[in-house]
Design a protein around this motif. Structure first.
Motif, mmCIF file in Angstrom:
data_model
loop_
_atom_site.group_PDB
_atom_site.id
_atom_site.type_symbol
_atom_site.label_atom_id
_atom_site.label_comp_id
_atom_site.label_asym_id
_atom_site.label_seq_id
_atom_site.Cartn_x
_atom_site.Cartn_y
_atom_site.Cartn_z
ATOM 1 N N SER A 80 0.847 -1.186 0.000
ATOM 2 C CA SER A 80 0.000 0.000 0.000
ATOM 3 C C SER A 80 0.884 1.239 0.000
ATOM 4 O O SER A 80 2.025 1.194 0.471
ATOM 5 C CB SER A 80 -0.948 0.013 1.198
ATOM 6 N N TRP A 81 0.313 2.317 -0.553
ATOM 7 C CA TRP A 81 1.020 3.581 -0.615
ATOM 8 C C TRP A 81 0.182 4.627 0.119
ATOM 9 O O TRP A 81 -1.054 4.618 0.044
ATOM 10 C CB TRP A 81 1.219 4.017 -2.059
ATOM 11 N N VAL A 82 0.826 5.520 0.828
ATOM 12 C CA VAL A 82 0.132 6.560 1.603
ATOM 13 C C VAL A 82 0.825 7.888 1.352
ATOM 14 O O VAL A 82 2.067 7.972 1.365
ATOM 15 C CB VAL A 82 0.134 6.245 3.117
ATOM 16 N N THR A 83 0.015 8.942 1.117
ATOM 17 C CA THR A 83 0.562 10.290 0.973
ATOM 18 C C THR A 83 -0.351 11.288 1.683
ATOM 19 O O THR A 83 -1.576 11.127 1.697
ATOM 20 C CB THR A 83 0.714 10.674 -0.511
ATOM 21 N N THR A 120 5.388 10.122 -1.371
ATOM 22 C CA THR A 120 4.553 8.936 -1.197
ATOM 23 C C THR A 120 5.313 7.881 -0.416
ATOM 24 O O THR A 120 6.451 7.536 -0.772
ATOM 25 C CB THR A 120 4.135 8.365 -2.562
ATOM 26 N N HIS A 121 4.690 7.386 0.640
ATOM 27 C CA HIS A 121 5.309 6.384 1.502
ATOM 28 C C HIS A 121 4.789 5.005 1.137
ATOM 29 O O HIS A 121 3.589 4.812 0.946
ATOM 30 C CB HIS A 121 5.015 6.681 2.972
ATOM 31 N N LEU A 122 5.718 4.031 1.073
ATOM 32 C CA LEU A 122 5.373 2.653 0.732
ATOM 33 C C LEU A 122 5.339 1.811 1.998
ATOM 34 O O LEU A 122 6.240 1.905 2.849
ATOM 35 C CB LEU A 122 6.411 2.078 -0.246
ATOM 36 N N ASN A 123 4.302 1.012 2.130
ATOM 37 C CA ASN A 123 4.145 0.169 3.311
ATOM 38 C C ASN A 123 3.759 -1.238 2.875
ATOM 39 O O ASN A 123 3.031 -1.437 1.901
ATOM 40 C CB ASN A 123 3.068 0.735 4.243
ATOM 41 N N ALA A 124 4.269 -2.218 3.619
ATOM 42 C CA ALA A 124 3.918 -3.614 3.356
ATOM 43 C C ALA A 124 3.170 -4.170 4.555
ATOM 44 O O ALA A 124 3.652 -4.087 5.691
ATOM 45 C CB ALA A 124 5.174 -4.437 3.083
ATOM 46 N N ARG A 125 2.012 -4.729 4.291
ATOM 47 C CA ARG A 125 1.240 -5.446 5.319
ATOM 48 C C ARG A 125 1.563 -6.921 5.161
ATOM 49 O O ARG A 125 1.094 -7.589 4.233
ATOM 50 C CB ARG A 125 -0.253 -5.193 5.129
ATOM 51 N N PRO A 145 7.151 -0.481 7.237
ATOM 52 C CA PRO A 145 7.411 0.667 6.356
ATOM 53 C C PRO A 145 8.592 0.372 5.438
ATOM 54 O O PRO A 145 9.627 -0.133 5.869
ATOM 55 C CB PRO A 145 7.740 1.801 7.342
ATOM 56 N N LEU A 146 8.423 0.690 4.154
ATOM 57 C CA LEU A 146 9.468 0.412 3.161
ATOM 58 C C LEU A 146 10.088 1.680 2.582
ATOM 59 O O LEU A 146 10.749 1.629 1.547
ATOM 60 C CB LEU A 146 8.893 -0.445 2.031
ATOM 61 N N GLY A 147 9.846 2.831 3.210
ATOM 62 C CA GLY A 147 10.468 4.068 2.743
ATOM 63 C C GLY A 147 9.615 4.786 1.709
ATOM 64 O O GLY A 147 8.401 4.557 1.583
ATOM 65 N N LEU A 148 10.240 5.677 0.949
ATOM 66 C CA LEU A 148 9.541 6.500 -0.036
ATOM 67 C C LEU A 148 9.570 5.840 -1.403
ATOM 68 O O LEU A 148 10.516 5.134 -1.756
ATOM 69 C CB LEU A 148 10.188 7.886 -0.110
ATOM 70 N N ASP A 149 8.515 6.078 -2.173
ATOM 71 C CA ASP A 149 8.430 5.587 -3.547
ATOM 72 C C ASP A 149 8.372 6.803 -4.482
ATOM 73 O O ASP A 149 7.305 7.405 -4.670
ATOM 74 C CB ASP A 149 7.190 4.710 -3.731
ATOM 75 N N PRO A 150 9.492 7.194 -5.090
ATOM 76 C CA PRO A 150 9.503 8.399 -5.932
ATOM 77 C C PRO A 150 8.777 8.231 -7.257
ATOM 78 O O PRO A 150 8.542 9.225 -7.971
ATOM 79 C CB PRO A 150 11.005 8.649 -6.164
ATOM 80 N N SER A 151 8.402 6.997 -7.609
ATOM 81 C CA SER A 151 7.716 6.792 -8.891
ATOM 82 C C SER A 151 6.241 7.163 -8.817
ATOM 83 O O SER A 151 5.571 7.214 -9.846
ATOM 84 C CB SER A 151 7.878 5.340 -9.341
ATOM 85 N N ILE A 152 5.708 7.430 -7.631
ATOM 86 C CA ILE A 152 4.339 7.944 -7.469
ATOM 87 C C ILE A 152 4.470 9.441 -7.181
ATOM 88 O O ILE A 152 4.926 9.829 -6.096
ATOM 89 C CB ILE A 152 3.591 7.236 -6.331
ATOM 90 N N ARG A 153 4.080 10.262 -8.136
ATOM 91 C CA ARG A 153 4.275 11.718 -8.027
ATOM 92 C C ARG A 153 2.946 12.395 -7.717
ATOM 93 O O ARG A 153 1.941 12.175 -8.403
ATOM 94 C CB ARG A 153 4.880 12.267 -9.317
ATOM 95 N N ILE A 154 2.984 13.218 -6.681
ATOM 96 C CA ILE A 154 1.780 13.902 -6.203
ATOM 97 C C ILE A 154 1.940 15.402 -6.437
ATOM 98 O O ILE A 154 2.979 15.986 -6.073
ATOM 99 C CB ILE A 154 1.534 13.619 -4.706
ATOM 100 N N THR A 155 0.899 16.018 -7.026
ATOM 101 C CA THR A 155 0.878 17.479 -7.201
ATOM 102 C C THR A 155 -0.286 18.034 -6.397
ATOM 103 O O THR A 155 -1.456 17.674 -6.633
ATOM 104 C CB THR A 155 0.725 17.869 -8.680
ATOM 105 N N TYR A 156 0.050 18.910 -5.453
ATOM 106 C CA TYR A 156 -0.954 19.535 -4.590
ATOM 107 C C TYR A 156 -1.155 20.963 -5.109
ATOM 108 O O TYR A 156 -0.380 21.871 -4.815
ATOM 109 C CB TYR A 156 -0.476 19.525 -3.154
ATOM 110 N N HIS A 157 -2.209 21.149 -5.900
ATOM 111 C CA HIS A 157 -2.416 22.428 -6.576
ATOM 112 C C HIS A 157 -2.863 23.502 -5.584
ATOM 113 O O HIS A 157 -3.410 23.190 -4.510
ATOM 114 C CB HIS A 157 -3.471 22.263 -7.672
ATOM 115 N N PRO A 158 -2.666 24.777 -5.936
ATOM 116 C CA PRO A 158 -3.153 25.850 -5.057
ATOM 117 C C PRO A 158 -4.671 25.783 -4.895
ATOM 118 O O PRO A 158 -5.407 25.439 -5.836
ATOM 119 C CB PRO A 158 -2.735 27.136 -5.791
#
Length: 580
Positions: free
Chosen positions: A367-370, A378-383, A423-436
């Motif tokens: 799972s990924w959480v941001t 984006t943070h990567l997590n393994a259950r 927790p498996l650290g950050l996943d840079p391949s999931i890019r998030i844009t938080y618009h104004p």
């Protein structure tokens, strides 16, 4: 035989054994703070009474734990344990005395040879031309050359002989020298063995020693290209011991249980309430007021009861010798026993020695959480589900994703079939844009004007992977009103926010538990109050903190847009709102 001639007593046969040299460790059961060692001795006995004296056992041996088991046509009568005190430790031997005498003679001969050479050189240097005839010069030089060569050869021979003697002396001293660890092996055990017939006998000494421990640690390797059993967990043990004896080529069994002594179920004392008197208590009142705070069980009785528990715990049933070859077992939530594969060697150095217990392929849900309002990463997590028979102990873990070291984590205590988050650290391949955020203001009302603010927050998720992301959680929130003049309404997604702070749930049948509200936003995207997907969520408390999350499935190289829209109404419009 007559009364005048009674039968002679058979002499007791004495058998002297050195524990390290005359036995082998056939089993070690290692707990978190102690070890149980089983040593096997093989020796010959004579018919009748035999006294077996075993020296060189560890000083830290817990004498009350010593047990003796035997194999063969013999009976064990009694066992006594003592500490060897004041024993003379040999520092010399006849061979060493002989070598030292020989060295002294060789060193003296070498010294004489060196003096002769020095005298020859001095004699030659003292000769003058007026003292030596020319006709005798050739004879004198020839004699000097011959004498010097003979002395040089003798010096070289004596030097080599002295070097060889020194090597023999060092070897002999090492042979008779008491090793350093023997200072820690001064316990003696005397065992009476009665044999019906002469022959070979085996006895096993089983004893507990402190200063031995083991801890669990892990390597967690994640293969992101594998959907089923993507996690490989390598279960390891760090073992260290300073018991005084080395464990060489032993079968090692790791125990997760911790022995406890004198531990009973606690009992509650009466809890009484009273009124504090305003006047100072009289002598007649004093004993009663003092008794009110006493425990239900007097201290002497508590001590006696504890001693009974301790005695019952100390009388453990003796295990059969067959347990030496026991296989690895796991006993669920209570305890587990692990057998380290093969034979291991653990010296007495108090250093950690690492061993692999087992390598497990485990079921995993990625799972990924941001939380883009605070951080667009984006943070990567393994259950991970422990689908094995092994109980995982609390320990540190080194996490590797696709062969690269990511981080260090902690594995909690996990029973078979139980799950835990890693927790498996950050996943840079999931890019998030938080618009104004966009904001619109309108006013309404005839006599009393109200200000209506409409906010819209857009979030773009871009999956740059070549594989789909099945479960991405995006978390955001809206403000909560703390004043009756301010009303906050969530517009999109259409989740209900009751005035009392609890979230509205879906309609349920009578007597059924309420279900968390879920809204389908788009294909493969649902919205819910944060925490609704947790196994221990309280439906009545959802939405109290106004946190919203979206659960998304994003296809490879695809983008999705999420919109959070809310409305704030302020009455009157002139009111100053803090935090908007």
């Amino acid at each position: 035989m007559t009364a005048d001639h009674p039968p002679a007593f058979e002499p007791i046969s004495a058998i002297e054994l050195q524990s390290i040299k005359d036995s082998k460790i056939v089993a070690v059961s290692l707990y978190s703070s102690r070890a149980e060692v089983t040593r096997l001795y093989k020796f010959e006995v004579k018919t009748g009474q035999n006294q077996v004296n075993i020296a060189g056992l560890p000083n830290v041996l817990e004498t009350e734990s010593l047990r003796v088991e035997g194999r063969g046509a013999a009976t064990i009568h009694d066992v006594t344990v003592s500490m060897a005190k004041g024993e003379h430790v040999a520092t010399s031997s006849p061979k060493l005395v002989e070598l030292l005498n020989k060295r002294e003679k060789t060193a003296s001969a070498l010294a004489r040879c060196e003096k002769a050479l020095a005298a020859l050189e001095q004699y030659l240097g003292s000769l003058a031309v007026q003292h030596l005839e020319v006709s005798k010069l050739d004879d004198m030089l020839g004699s000097y050359e011959a004498t010097g060569a003979r002395l040089d050869a003798k010096k070289a021979e004596l030097t080599d002989a002295l070097r060889a003697i020194d090597a023999d002396v060092s070897a002999e001293r090492a042979e008779i020298e008491v090793p350093h660890e023997n200072d820690k092996l001064r316990i003696k055990a005397a065992i009476g063995v009665f044999a019906e017939t002469a022959g070979s006998v085996e006895i096993a000494l089983i004893y507990a020693v402190p200063y031995a421990t083991w801890t669990a640690f892990y390597d967690i390797r994640v293969d992101m290209d594998t959907k089923d059993n993507a996690v490989t967990l390598i279960y390891k043990a760090a073992v260290q011991q300073n018991t005084g004896e080395s464990w060489d080529d032993v079968p090692l069994q790791l125990e997760t249980s911790t022995p406890t002594f004198g531990l009973g179920v606690p009992k509650l004392s009466p809890w009484n309430l009273s009124i504090q008197p305003t006047a100072y208590p009289t002598k007649a009142m004093r004993p009663q007021s003092m008794l009110m705070g006493r425990a239900a069980m007097p201290a002497p009785m508590a001590r006696r009861r504890m001693s009974v528990f301790a005695a019952s715990e100390a009388q453990e049933p003796e295990p059969e010798m067959a347990y030496l070859g026991a296989a690895v077992t796991s006993k669920g939530n209570v305890s587990a026993t692990f057998r380290v594969p093969g034979l291991v060697t653990i010296p007495c150095d108090d250093e950690a020695h690492n061993f692999t217990i087992v390598e497990l392929s485990l079921k995993t849900a990625m799972s990924w959480v941001t939380v883009p309002r605070l951080d667009a990463k984006t943070h990567l997590n393994a259950r991970i589900t422990n689908a094995s028979e092994y109980t995982l102990l609390h320990g540190t873990a080194s996490v590797y994703v696709d062969g690269s070291f990511i981080s260090r984590s902690v594995v909690p205590a996990v029973s078979p079939q139980e799950s835990f988050d890693c927790p498996l650290g950050l996943d840079p391949s999931i890019r998030i844009t938080y618009h104004p955020v966009s904001k619109k203001l309108t006013q309404s009302g005839f006599y009393t004007k109200s200000a209506n603010y409409v906010f819209a927050q857009r979030i773009t998720v871009h999956n740059t992977k070549n594989v789909a992301v099945e479960r991405l959680k995006v978390v955001d929130h809206i403000p909560a009103s703390q004043n009756a003049q301010i009303e906050v309404k969530l517009v999109s997604p259409a989740l209900t926010v009751p005035p009392d702070g609890g979230a509205g749930g879906s309609a349920t049948t009578k007597g059924a538990a309420p279900r968390p509200q879920v809204v389908n936003v788009a294909k493969d995207v649902v919205a819910q109050w944060d925490g609704a997907d947790e196994p221990d969520c309280e439906v009545e408390a959802l939405g109290a903190e106004r946190k919203v999350n979206w659960i998304c499935a994003v296809q490879p190289q695809a983008k999705i847009n999420l919109v959070l829209e809310w409305e704030v109404t302020v009455s009157p419009a002139s009111a100053q709102v803090v935090g908007l």
